[in-house]
Motif scaffolding. Sequence first.
Motif, PDB file in Angstrom:
ATOM      1  N   LYS A 177       5.637  -1.237   5.552  1.00 37.85           N
ATOM      2  CA  LYS A 177       5.858  -1.732   4.186  1.00 37.85           C
ATOM      3  C   LYS A 177       4.563  -1.709   3.389  1.00 37.85           C
ATOM      4  CE  LYS A 177       9.692  -4.934   5.136  1.00 37.85           C
ATOM      5  NZ  LYS A 177      10.085  -6.365   5.154  1.00 37.85           N
ATOM      6  N   HIS A 181       4.247   0.882   0.370  1.00 38.43           N
ATOM      7  CA  HIS A 181       4.219   0.240  -0.945  1.00 38.43           C
ATOM      8  C   HIS A 181       2.912   0.543  -1.681  1.00 38.43           C
ATOM      9  CE1 HIS A 181       4.349  -2.933  -4.031  1.00 38.43           C
ATOM     10  NE2 HIS A 181       5.644  -2.972  -3.809  1.00 38.43           N
ATOM     11  N   LEU A 184       2.959   3.645  -3.891  1.00 39.03           N
ATOM     12  CA  LEU A 184       3.875   3.737  -5.039  1.00 39.03           C
ATOM     13  C   LEU A 184       3.159   3.844  -6.383  1.00 39.03           C
ATOM     14  CD1 LEU A 184       6.659   1.205  -3.947  1.00 39.03           C
ATOM     15  CD2 LEU A 184       6.934   3.674  -4.270  1.00 39.03           C
ATOM     16  N   LEU A 200      11.273  -2.013   0.530  1.00 37.14           N
ATOM     17  CA  LEU A 200      10.041  -2.070  -0.248  1.00 37.14           C
ATOM     18  C   LEU A 200      10.085  -3.077  -1.386  1.00 37.14           C
ATOM     19  CD1 LEU A 200       9.099   1.719  -0.443  1.00 37.14           C
ATOM     20  CD2 LEU A 200       8.093  -0.051   1.006  1.00 37.14           C
ATOM     21  N   THR A 201      11.275  -3.443  -1.842  1.00 41.26           N
ATOM     22  CA  THR A 201      11.370  -4.351  -3.000  1.00 41.26           C
ATOM     23  C   THR A 201      12.025  -5.685  -2.679  1.00 41.26           C
ATOM     24  OG1 THR A 201      13.549  -3.562  -3.752  1.00 41.26           O
ATOM     25  CG2 THR A 201      11.597  -2.330  -4.497  1.00 41.26           C
ATOM     26  N   ILE A 213      10.147  -0.987  -8.729  1.00 38.64           N
ATOM     27  CA  ILE A 213       9.329   0.206  -8.510  1.00 38.64           C
ATOM     28  C   ILE A 213       8.799   0.741  -9.841  1.00 38.64           C
ATOM     29  CG2 ILE A 213       9.394   2.601  -7.689  1.00 38.64           C
ATOM     30  CD1 ILE A 213      11.485   1.625  -5.613  1.00 38.64           C
TER      31      ILE A 213
END
Length: 324
Positions: A177, A181, A184, A200-201, A213
Amino acid sequence: MFDITAVGELLIDFTPAGSNAAGNALFAQNPGGAPANVLAAAGRLGSKTAFIGKVGNDGFGKFLKSTLDQNGISTDNLVMTDEVHTTLAFVQLDEKGDRSFAFYRKPGADIMLTADEVHPELLKNTKFLHFGSVSLTEEPSRSATLYAVKTAKEAGAIISYDPNYRAPLWSSETEAKQQMHAALPLADLVKLSEEEMVMLTGEHDLLAGARRIQELGVTLVLVTLGSKGAFYLLGDSFGTLPTYDVKTIDTNGAGDTFFGAVLYCLKGKSLQEIKELTVSELTEIISFANAAGSMTTMKSGAIPAMPTLEEVAHCQKTVPLLQN
């Protein structure tokens, strides 16, 4: 000048190929690795592409180089090493054609790419630079990948990112993660699965997750939904578009084909032009990509199953949309 350059893993996918007379499973050697798959899909449709990565100077590595060459992908920055073997992955399919992986990579050549083996002139002569999270799992490939992304971005390339999660390749989900992340904010375009979005969120709602994102500076967020199609978020515009009703036997490479088709459709556009795409234009692009991705599931393997421009057009004209 290349339309798309990708950095990352290139490996062998051993995919199910029936059984022998004794009933034991057989596996077929196929070229694999998500970044290379994206290039192959985009190249099959008409993009000029180049690959940055590392394979062993063994039979598998030579097969992979030959595959890229045959698909018109530049291999000038494909490094072949005598020190480590080419990475292998065995793919298992369930009754729906969905995949699970077993990797032979302790280490594999793909994670041994170093930053000084990456050609900066190539990064300065590409319109899109594509990468995924598999090359972020280990050093030195993590640093090499981030070097490539930052160098290309500074030169004006549009950055596309696929945070594709392969649990066996990470020491823990927490590290996965964190590293996935952290990449991004470097990306302009992101394609991920629904499960990866949740990971991821922390959001299960597609719009809420995509907005999380987007808030990191990502221009276009695409969430692939398997048989349910694909979700998109661009600015304030969002929606879900259905895929095509084909007979699926192997989903390997479908998401990569989808993203490769999106990048093919966006070639020649600046980031500002992408930001200004209308809903109608975006719908056309994603519908095209859905058709390309769905066609890939009709055959075994990833790169060998990818469709041509004519085949995608035929699918859009003749195959009905899948009703969920």
